[in-house]
Write an enzyme that holds these catalytic residues in place. Sequence first.
Site, PDB file in Angstrom:
ATOM      1  N   GLU A  99      48.083  26.501   6.827  1.00 36.00           N
ATOM      2  CA  GLU A  99      48.408  24.943   7.572  1.00 36.00           C
ATOM      3  C   GLU A  99      49.145  24.215   6.896  1.00 36.00           C
ATOM      4  OE1 GLU A  99      49.052  23.695  10.163  1.00 36.00           O
ATOM      5  OE2 GLU A  99      47.267  22.893  11.399  1.00 36.00           O
ATOM      6  N   ASP A 100      49.871  23.191   7.513  1.00 32.00           N
ATOM      7  CA  ASP A 100      50.578  22.250   6.577  1.00 32.00           C
ATOM      8  C   ASP A 100      49.558  21.196   6.012  1.00 32.00           C
ATOM      9  OD1 ASP A 100      49.948  21.245   9.124  1.00 32.00           O
ATOM     10  OD2 ASP A 100      52.040  20.462   9.702  1.00 32.00           O
ATOM     11  N   ASP A 103      43.987  16.969   8.883  1.00 29.36           N
ATOM     12  CA  ASP A 103      43.809  15.229   8.943  1.00 29.36           C
ATOM     13  C   ASP A 103      42.266  15.205   9.852  1.00 29.36           C
ATOM     14  OD1 ASP A 103      44.428  12.631   9.180  1.00 29.36           O
ATOM     15  OD2 ASP A 103      45.763  12.971  11.201  1.00 29.36           O
ATOM     16  N   PHE A 152      51.015   8.480   7.306  1.00 31.03           N
ATOM     17  CA  PHE A 152      51.697   9.476   7.981  1.00 31.03           C
ATOM     18  C   PHE A 152      52.962  10.230   7.151  1.00 31.03           C
ATOM     19  CE2 PHE A 152      54.319  11.493  11.205  1.00 31.03           C
ATOM     20  CZ  PHE A 152      53.021  12.056  11.997  1.00 31.03           C
ATOM     21  N   ARG A 165      61.432  17.865   9.780  1.00 33.98           N
ATOM     22  CA  ARG A 165      60.841  19.020   9.238  1.00 33.98           C
ATOM     23  C   ARG A 165      61.701  19.454   8.223  1.00 33.98           C
ATOM     24  NH1 ARG A 165      56.581  20.563  12.840  1.00 33.98           N
ATOM     25  NH2 ARG A 165      56.750  20.067  15.040  1.00 33.98           N
TER      26      ARG A 165
HETATM   27  P1  IMP Z   1      44.277  17.349  12.604  1.00 33.61           P
HETATM   28  O1  IMP Z   1      43.962  18.055  13.822  1.00 33.61           O
HETATM   29  O2  IMP Z   1      44.024  15.707  12.790  1.00 33.61           O
HETATM   30  O3  IMP Z   1      43.654  17.721  11.563  1.00 33.61           O
HETATM   31  O4  IMP Z   1      45.651  17.473  12.647  1.00 33.61           O
HETATM   32  C1  IMP Z   1      46.476  18.736  12.385  1.00 33.61           C
HETATM   33  C2  IMP Z   1      47.872  18.671  12.736  1.00 33.61           C
HETATM   34  O5  IMP Z   1      48.262  17.133  13.089  1.00 33.61           O
HETATM   35  C3  IMP Z   1      48.700  19.156  11.481  1.00 33.61           C
HETATM   36  O6  IMP Z   1      48.709  20.551  11.655  1.00 33.61           O
HETATM   37  C4  IMP Z   1      50.037  18.439  11.659  1.00 33.61           C
HETATM   38  O7  IMP Z   1      50.774  19.165  12.888  1.00 33.61           O
HETATM   39  C5  IMP Z   1      49.525  17.191  12.514  1.00 33.61           C
HETATM   40  N1  IMP Z   1      49.577  15.771  11.471  1.00 33.61           N
HETATM   41  C6  IMP Z   1      48.486  15.371  11.057  1.00 33.61           C
HETATM   42  N2  IMP Z   1      48.707  14.531  10.073  1.00 33.61           N
HETATM   43  C7  IMP Z   1      50.146  14.521   9.987  1.00 33.61           C
HETATM   44  C8  IMP Z   1      51.069  13.739   9.348  1.00 33.61           C
HETATM   45  O8  IMP Z   1      50.619  12.759   8.469  1.00 33.61           O
HETATM   46  N3  IMP Z   1      52.560  13.941   9.615  1.00 33.61           N
HETATM   47  C9  IMP Z   1      52.821  14.981  10.391  1.00 33.61           C
HETATM   48  N4  IMP Z   1      51.788  15.691  11.013  1.00 33.61           N
HETATM   49  C10 IMP Z   1      50.725  15.401  11.017  1.00 33.61           C
END
Ligand code: IMP
Length: 175
Positions: A99-100, A103, A152, A165
């Site tokens: 995963e990237d 968060d 972000f 991207r």
């Molecule tokens: P989570 O569910 O909040 O953990 O977020 C996961 C997804 O949110 C990641 O796979 C990203 O696609 C997106 N995401 C979370 N933080 C960022 C950020 O700082 N920049 C861009 N995408 C983010």
Amino acid sequence: MAEQPFLERILISQEQIKQRVAELGREISTDYKGKKPLFVGILRGGIIFYADLLREISIDCNMDFMSLSSYAGTKSTGEVRTMLDLRESIKGRHVVIVEDIVDTGLTLDYLMKSLADRGAASIEICCLLDKPCNRKVDVSPKYVGFTIENEFVIGYGLDYNELYRNLPYIGVFKK
Ligand code: IMP
């Protein structure tokens, strides 16, 4: 580099990413020797990391993909949906989710729950970036490229409204 209106600053350079991805590839190859892991790439954000990481894996492995959605702009909607599911069965497989960024953790929490009853031998998470200060649920990636503050970020697969991207580095988005 010329000033970019969308960029606050570069957080992680192309060279730093390359080095760290190579280290992760070596570590995972050692840990999974003889296990033929299945690497599951999470579309779309994780795809550039996935492509680079897989080329640093020196053991036999398989590839598959899932697409999940939860974000709109810079905010998580909190509601995660599966847009594309795995093609392969994971029964008895050692799965590594690529995963990237983690968060709030809501996306991976949803994913771990949706894979839990499919009979995998093991499931671990490898993420390029971890933002632990923003966590809402308990998700612990085993392999982490970089731990970052609550900012972000864009680039290297990460977007803001489907832009940026393609940047080769990770930068802080200028709102
Ligand atoms: P989570 O569910 O909040 O953990 O977020 C996961 C997804 O949110 C990641 O796979 C990203 O696609 C997106 N995401 C979370 N933080 C960022 C950020 O700082 N920049 C861009 N995408 C983010």
